[in-house]
Design a protein around this motif. Sequence first.
Motif, PDB file in Angstrom:
ATOM      1  N   THR A 152       0.836  -1.217   0.000  1.00 52.10           N
ATOM      2  CA  THR A 152       0.000   0.000   0.000  1.00 52.10           C
ATOM      3  C   THR A 152       0.869   1.266   0.000  1.00 52.10           C
ATOM      4  N   TRP A 154       1.578   5.676   0.626  1.00 58.18           N
ATOM      5  CA  TRP A 154       1.587   6.594   1.773  1.00 58.18           C
ATOM      6  C   TRP A 154       0.442   7.593   1.742  1.00 58.18           C
ATOM      7  N   ARG A 163      -9.274  -1.273   2.743  1.00 54.74           N
ATOM      8  CA  ARG A 163      -9.999  -1.562   1.504  1.00 54.74           C
ATOM      9  C   ARG A 163      -9.582  -2.916   0.926  1.00 54.74           C
ATOM     10  N   LYS A 178       2.262  -4.890   3.520  1.00 54.55           N
ATOM     11  CA  LYS A 178       3.476  -4.070   3.548  1.00 54.55           C
ATOM     12  C   LYS A 178       3.063  -2.622   3.277  1.00 54.55           C
ATOM     13  N   SER A 181       6.942   2.897   3.582  1.00 52.84           N
ATOM     14  CA  SER A 181       7.877   3.133   4.687  1.00 52.84           C
ATOM     15  C   SER A 181       7.760   4.556   5.241  1.00 52.84           C
ATOM     16  N   THR A 231      -1.603  -1.146  -4.312  1.00 51.78           N
ATOM     17  CA  THR A 231      -2.000   0.224  -4.643  1.00 51.78           C
ATOM     18  C   THR A 231      -0.739   1.067  -4.647  1.00 51.78           C
ATOM     19  N   GLY A 232      -0.521   1.761  -5.745  1.00 54.05           N
ATOM     20  CA  GLY A 232       0.672   2.596  -5.842  1.00 54.05           C
ATOM     21  C   GLY A 232       0.832   3.079  -7.271  1.00 54.05           C
ATOM     22  N   SER A 233       2.052   3.420  -7.631  1.00 55.87           N
ATOM     23  CA  SER A 233       2.285   4.014  -8.946  1.00 55.87           C
ATOM     24  C   SER A 233       2.210   2.955 -10.047  1.00 55.87           C
ATOM     25  N   GLU A 254      -4.237  -1.236  -8.232  1.00 55.97           N
ATOM     26  CA  GLU A 254      -4.866   0.091  -8.160  1.00 55.97           C
ATOM     27  C   GLU A 254      -3.740   1.091  -8.385  1.00 55.97           C
ATOM     28  N   LEU A 255      -3.674   1.657  -9.600  1.00 58.23           N
ATOM     29  CA  LEU A 255      -2.469   2.401  -9.983  1.00 58.23           C
ATOM     30  C   LEU A 255      -2.758   3.889 -10.198  1.00 58.23           C
ATOM     31  N   CYS A 288      -4.941   9.504  -6.089  1.00 55.22           N
ATOM     32  CA  CYS A 288      -4.911   8.903  -7.433  1.00 55.22           C
ATOM     33  C   CYS A 288      -6.037   9.441  -8.300  1.00 55.22           C
ATOM     34  N   GLU A 385       0.992  12.304 -14.103  1.00 54.13           N
ATOM     35  CA  GLU A 385       0.240  12.488 -12.859  1.00 54.13           C
ATOM     36  C   GLU A 385       0.968  13.558 -12.036  1.00 54.13           C
ATOM     37  N   PHE A 451     -14.363   0.629  -6.910  1.00 49.59           N
ATOM     38  CA  PHE A 451     -13.315   1.631  -7.159  1.00 49.59           C
ATOM     39  C   PHE A 451     -12.215   0.946  -7.963  1.00 49.59           C
TER      40      PHE A 451
HETATM   41  P1  NAP Z   1       4.878   3.800  -5.111  1.00 45.22           P
HETATM   42  O1  NAP Z   1       6.185   4.454  -5.177  1.00 45.22           O
HETATM   43  O2  NAP Z   1       4.476   2.905  -6.225  1.00 45.22           O
HETATM   44  O3  NAP Z   1       4.857   3.011  -3.712  1.00 45.22           O
HETATM   45  C1  NAP Z   1       3.735   2.294  -3.297  1.00 45.22           C
HETATM   46  C2  NAP Z   1       4.181   1.149  -2.430  1.00 45.22           C
HETATM   47  O4  NAP Z   1       5.008   0.287  -3.193  1.00 45.22           O
HETATM   48  C3  NAP Z   1       4.969   1.542  -1.197  1.00 45.22           C
HETATM   49  O5  NAP Z   1       4.623   0.668  -0.153  1.00 45.22           O
HETATM   50  C4  NAP Z   1       6.410   1.306  -1.641  1.00 45.22           C
HETATM   51  O6  NAP Z   1       7.275   0.993  -0.570  1.00 45.22           O
HETATM   52  C5  NAP Z   1       6.237   0.077  -2.510  1.00 45.22           C
HETATM   53  N1  NAP Z   1       7.274  -0.134  -3.502  1.00 45.22           N
HETATM   54  C6  NAP Z   1       7.986   0.789  -4.188  1.00 45.22           C
HETATM   55  N2  NAP Z   1       8.823   0.161  -5.052  1.00 45.22           N
HETATM   56  C7  NAP Z   1       8.631  -1.172  -4.895  1.00 45.22           C
HETATM   57  C8  NAP Z   1       9.194  -2.338  -5.501  1.00 45.22           C
HETATM   58  N3  NAP Z   1      10.110  -2.275  -6.468  1.00 45.22           N
HETATM   59  N4  NAP Z   1       8.759  -3.544  -5.088  1.00 45.22           N
HETATM   60  C9  NAP Z   1       7.829  -3.637  -4.123  1.00 45.22           C
HETATM   61  N5  NAP Z   1       7.249  -2.582  -3.514  1.00 45.22           N
HETATM   62  C10 NAP Z   1       7.654  -1.360  -3.911  1.00 45.22           C
HETATM   63  O7  NAP Z   1       3.677   4.835  -4.990  1.00 45.22           O
HETATM   64  P2  NAP Z   1       3.518   6.012  -3.963  1.00 45.22           P
HETATM   65  O8  NAP Z   1       4.357   7.133  -4.418  1.00 45.22           O
HETATM   66  O9  NAP Z   1       3.662   5.526  -2.570  1.00 45.22           O
HETATM   67  O10 NAP Z   1       1.961   6.346  -4.140  1.00 45.22           O
HETATM   68  C11 NAP Z   1       1.497   7.181  -5.106  1.00 45.22           C
HETATM   69  C12 NAP Z   1       0.929   6.409  -6.284  1.00 45.22           C
HETATM   70  O11 NAP Z   1      -0.118   5.555  -5.850  1.00 45.22           O
HETATM   71  C13 NAP Z   1       0.297   7.340  -7.286  1.00 45.22           C
HETATM   72  O12 NAP Z   1       0.643   6.962  -8.585  1.00 45.22           O
HETATM   73  C14 NAP Z   1      -1.195   7.142  -7.046  1.00 45.22           C
HETATM   74  O13 NAP Z   1      -1.986   7.463  -8.149  1.00 45.22           O
HETATM   75  C15 NAP Z   1      -1.249   5.705  -6.689  1.00 45.22           C
HETATM   76  N6  NAP Z   1      -2.484   5.405  -5.961  1.00 45.22           N
HETATM   77  C16 NAP Z   1      -3.459   4.700  -6.603  1.00 45.22           C
HETATM   78  C17 NAP Z   1      -4.659   4.439  -5.958  1.00 45.22           C
HETATM   79  C18 NAP Z   1      -5.753   3.674  -6.654  1.00 45.22           C
HETATM   80  O14 NAP Z   1      -6.671   3.237  -5.967  1.00 45.22           O
HETATM   81  N7  NAP Z   1      -5.716   3.504  -7.953  1.00 45.22           N
HETATM   82  C19 NAP Z   1      -4.858   4.874  -4.646  1.00 45.22           C
HETATM   83  C20 NAP Z   1      -3.841   5.575  -4.016  1.00 45.22           C
HETATM   84  C21 NAP Z   1      -2.646   5.826  -4.690  1.00 45.22           C
HETATM   85  P3  NAP Z   1       8.204   2.124   0.114  1.00 45.22           P
HETATM   86  O15 NAP Z   1       7.288   3.138   0.649  1.00 45.22           O
HETATM   87  O16 NAP Z   1       8.897   1.387   1.189  1.00 45.22           O
HETATM   88  O17 NAP Z   1       9.095   2.639  -0.970  1.00 45.22           O
END
Ligand code: NAP
Length: 481
Positions: A152, A154, A163, A178, A181, A231-233, A254-255, A288, A385, A451
């Motif tokens: 998930t 931050w 969720r 996880k 951080s 959920t993340g990038s 969820e990206l 997001c 974004e 969602f």
């Molecule tokens: P992120 O850099 O992709 O990080 C998300 C999670 O992935 C964190 O827990 C991060 O850990 C971990 N992570 C990073 N690199 C990894 C790897 N190589 N292997 C495994 N895990 C890894 O995204 P973010 O900057 O935290 O969040 C923003 C993004 O999330 C935006 O693009 C946003 O649109 C998207 N988002 C989407 C939704 C949706 O529902 N579609 C909702 C919320 C956010 P660390 O923190 O330890 O680096």
Amino acid sequence: MQLTDKQLLKTQNYINGEWRDAAGRIDVRDPASGELLAEIADGTAADAQEAVVAAAAAFPTWKSKTASERAAVLKRWHQLILDNIDDLALILTLEQGKPLAEARGEILYGASYIEWYAEECRRAYGQTIPTHNPAMRLQTIRQPVGVVACITPWNFPNAMITRKAAPALAAGCTVVIKPASETPLSAMALCELATRAGLPAGTINMVVGSDAPALGQVLTQHPQVAKFTFTGSTAVGKILMAQCASGVKKMSMELGGNAPFIVFDDADLDTAVSACVATKFRNAGQTCVSTNRIYVHESVHDAFVEKLHAAVAEMKVGHGCDEGVTVGPLIHRRAAERVAQLVSETAGAGAKVEFGGDFLPEGENYFAPTVITGVSDEMRIAREEIFGPLAPVQKFTDEDDVIRRANDTPYGLAAYVMSENIRRANRVVEALEYGMVACNAGVFSTTVAPFGGSKESGIGREGGVEGMAEFYETKYCCFGA
Ligand code: NAP
């Protein structure tokens, strides 16, 4: 931290019902002040493996409970979250930066998934299928997939966990989480309350570490993980999807997004501005579904910009714990610098900064809520974004053309349409290639609705009945003569 219940501030990983230390430490800081909030255990790949093994060991017992038994535990968890909302909101604001009122809103939103799925798990019906052969009987049953691993981000440190974890646990799965951080303290507090609610050891586990790729390898590739949900990038999502492929793991993604916000000439401009402010500046633009491209019909462009400008000028930026603050800091200096770079690039290409446009004296992570006009689709600000408090406005003249421009992106998460014309609203909502479209609303996410995104914004849905289906295997059972 002035918590009523100091036991909610945990600093270790949670594995098999125990808080576990680690050799290394990660600093967790307040993004508003830079102040050190906690030093937490730096979990490793070995910890993630132990967590998966614990979740696998707990699965047979948890899945064998009746839906009512699982629901009772989840409802206690839900109630404990509500009982401790002040402490949870404070932890969230301090580690993430959003204003306290928003943090409370996130906790209520996050808790609502636990309550709703506690109720929904009683309805995991299968089917009896009219048979093709009178001597045979056909049916389907729904069974929990097994161990679910979640990663998930931050920006919503509480709700992005519930969720996923609520429907998974309700379905009878066990979970390993996880969290990011930057924001692990909310995840740890949720685990503490889950234990108090009576979730058995191993049912819910949490590992956080500075080496996210190493933890991610375990969570996507361990043979005992049945389903991976992220959920993340989009960039990280693609890496994790590739990792899941080797074990053919079920997965949900969820990206990221690039949401268009379209204001037609028949829109109510006050509604449009308040929806725009809600989607653009909530969480300082770090969601997001944040509006990323604002398209305004040329005939109402100047009036809309004037009202938007006035609304943005009213915003109070500051520490999320301070009275009346509506916009907090960005998550870290890198994020603020990226936003500043986008502004200078956009202005350099001919756009006009109408309001804001610079760092603020409140601290190094603060950037002013900003309105920019004269933006065009080719600019980076319209293609990437933004993830910050920038509102870039463009003009349009023609409905078909604005639909084409809105759809011209690899992303497909959320889109917004402002129009008082019901036929146009229906037409445009249907034509937009997005997983979610809000018409005359800026905040639309709710427990009861699905969602998720299309195209590079993701795979699968969270929330609603669709969100529960992600954690079941449908088994077809054929009984012969
Ligand atoms: P992120 O850099 O992709 O990080 C998300 C999670 O992935 C964190 O827990 C991060 O850990 C971990 N992570 C990073 N690199 C990894 C790897 N190589 N292997 C495994 N895990 C890894 O995204 P973010 O900057 O935290 O969040 C923003 C993004 O999330 C935006 O693009 C946003 O649109 C998207 N988002 C989407 C939704 C949706 O529902 N579609 C909702 C919320 C956010 P660390 O923190 O330890 O680096």
